[in-house]
Scaffold this active site. Structure first.
Site, PDB file in Angstrom:
ATOM      1  NE  ARG A 104      -2.667  -1.602   3.239  1.00 36.68           N
ATOM      2  CZ  ARG A 104      -3.349  -1.785   4.355  1.00 36.68           C
ATOM      3  NH1 ARG A 104      -4.550  -1.248   4.483  1.00 36.68           N
ATOM      4  NH2 ARG A 104      -2.845  -2.486   5.338  1.00 36.68           N
ATOM      5  CD  GLU A 158       7.158   5.199  -4.918  1.00 36.13           C
ATOM      6  OE1 GLU A 158       8.066   5.268  -5.759  1.00 36.13           O
ATOM      7  OE2 GLU A 158       6.329   6.114  -4.728  1.00 36.13           O
ATOM      8  CG  ASP A 209      -5.196   0.913  -1.024  1.00 36.88           C
ATOM      9  OD1 ASP A 209      -5.803  -0.173  -0.863  1.00 36.88           O
ATOM     10  OD2 ASP A 209      -5.434   1.924  -0.340  1.00 36.88           O
ATOM     11  CB  ILE A 210      -6.495  -4.285  -3.849  1.00 41.20           C
ATOM     12  CG1 ILE A 210      -6.892  -4.701  -2.426  1.00 41.20           C
ATOM     13  CG2 ILE A 210      -5.156  -4.884  -4.244  1.00 41.20           C
ATOM     14  CD1 ILE A 210      -7.168  -6.189  -2.302  1.00 41.20           C
ATOM     15  CG  ASN A 239      -1.226 -12.489  -0.619  1.00 40.19           C
ATOM     16  OD1 ASN A 239      -1.482 -13.499   0.020  1.00 40.19           O
ATOM     17  ND2 ASN A 239      -0.621 -11.430  -0.067  1.00 40.19           N
ATOM     18  CB  SER A 288     -10.128 -18.717   3.390  1.00 32.15           C
ATOM     19  OG  SER A 288     -10.260 -19.329   4.665  1.00 32.15           O
ATOM     20  CE1 TYR A 306     -10.053 -13.526   5.112  1.00 30.14           C
ATOM     21  CE2 TYR A 306     -10.892 -15.687   5.767  1.00 30.14           C
ATOM     22  CZ  TYR A 306      -9.910 -14.903   5.187  1.00 30.14           C
ATOM     23  OH  TYR A 306      -8.784 -15.500   4.659  1.00 30.14           O
ATOM     24  CB  VAL A 308     -19.789 -13.081   2.934  1.00 29.68           C
ATOM     25  CG1 VAL A 308     -20.456 -12.472   1.703  1.00 29.68           C
ATOM     26  CG2 VAL A 308     -20.842 -13.727   3.841  1.00 29.68           C
ATOM     27  CE  LYS A 357      -9.826 -14.229   1.419  1.00 29.69           C
ATOM     28  NZ  LYS A 357      -8.860 -13.724   0.403  1.00 29.69           N
TER      29      LYS A 357
END
Length: 235
Positions: free
Chosen positions: A37, A39, A62-63, A89, A143, A158, A160, A162
């Protein structure tokens, strides 16, 4: 093309499982774009690979930020002329023990926006770059907790998120099957990272093996599957 000429992006790869996956891919000969997130964190992690004479570079990503995702994937495509591998990931787990009937919906929103929407953003930004060369490997980190066979109480957002990643994997695999792009998901199991809460049964390096394998599949390799320790896992 040999793996030595591949370009891989691993999200959240400055520590833990992502860091191990990045190293594993670099050891196959791929150039790995290490992301974080900030540099500074991305370049610091890339420098560790460079110190071992592996091919790597750092990139801020930053996704949860659509502009950051679009910029990062476009930068990779422009700088290297290709983007072959994407390992999604990066993710968060912030609602351990939380029940669906009394969920903190702001935590739910944040989790879904990062884990499912963030993964989706990265895919939609990377796929056009992959299509340019008729080759791609997308590997989504999921997961056991997101599978219907082990769906239970606690960590509801979490779970839901995944489950959503699993569905996205199947859909993209079907859409991209004629484009030379293989899309799979894998669960690392309980890995010794900050998300394991002291209940790990494998190291990041051990868990990374399956993700590196999926990211380097031959053209006739599987697509639309879910794996654990290189073995199929029921959705």
């Amino acid at each position: 093309m040999s793996e030595a000429n591949r370009v891989a992006v691993v999200t959240g790869s400055n520590r833990g499982l992502g860091k191990a996956i990045a190293r594993g891919l670099a050891e196959t000969g791929a150039h790995v774009v290490v992301t974080a997130r900030t540099e500074e964190a991305a370049h610091r992690a890339a420098d560790e690979l460079l110190a071992d004479e592996l091919s790597a570079s750092g990139q801020q990503l930053d996704i949860a930020d659509p502009a950051s995702v679009a910029r990062a994937m476009a930068d990779v495509g422009y700088q290297y002329g290709r983007l072959d591998i994407l390992v999604n990931n990066a993710g968060i787990a912030i609602d351990r023990g939380q029940a669906a009937a009394s969920a903190d919906l702001e935590k739910v929103r944040a989790t879904l926006d990062t884990n499912i929407m963030g993964t989706w953003r990265c895919c939609t930004a990377a796929i056009p770059e992959m299509r340019k060369n008729g080759y791609g490997r997308i590997v989504n980190v999921t997961s056991h907790m997101g599978t219907f066979g082990e769906m239970g109480t606690g960590s509801v957002s979490y779970r839901v998120s995944k489950a959503g990643v699993n569905a996205l994997t199947c859909i993209l695999a079907a859409e991209l099957k004629d484009d030379g792009i293989l899309v799979n998901a894998a669960s690392p199991g309980k890995v010794d990272t900050r998300l394991a809460y002291g209940k790990a049964n494998s190291t990041p390096d051990e868990a990374a093996d399956t993700f590196v394998w999926l990211a380097t599949l031959p053209s006739d390799g599987p697509t639309g599957g879910l794996y654990f320790q290189r073995r199929p896992l029921a959705w």
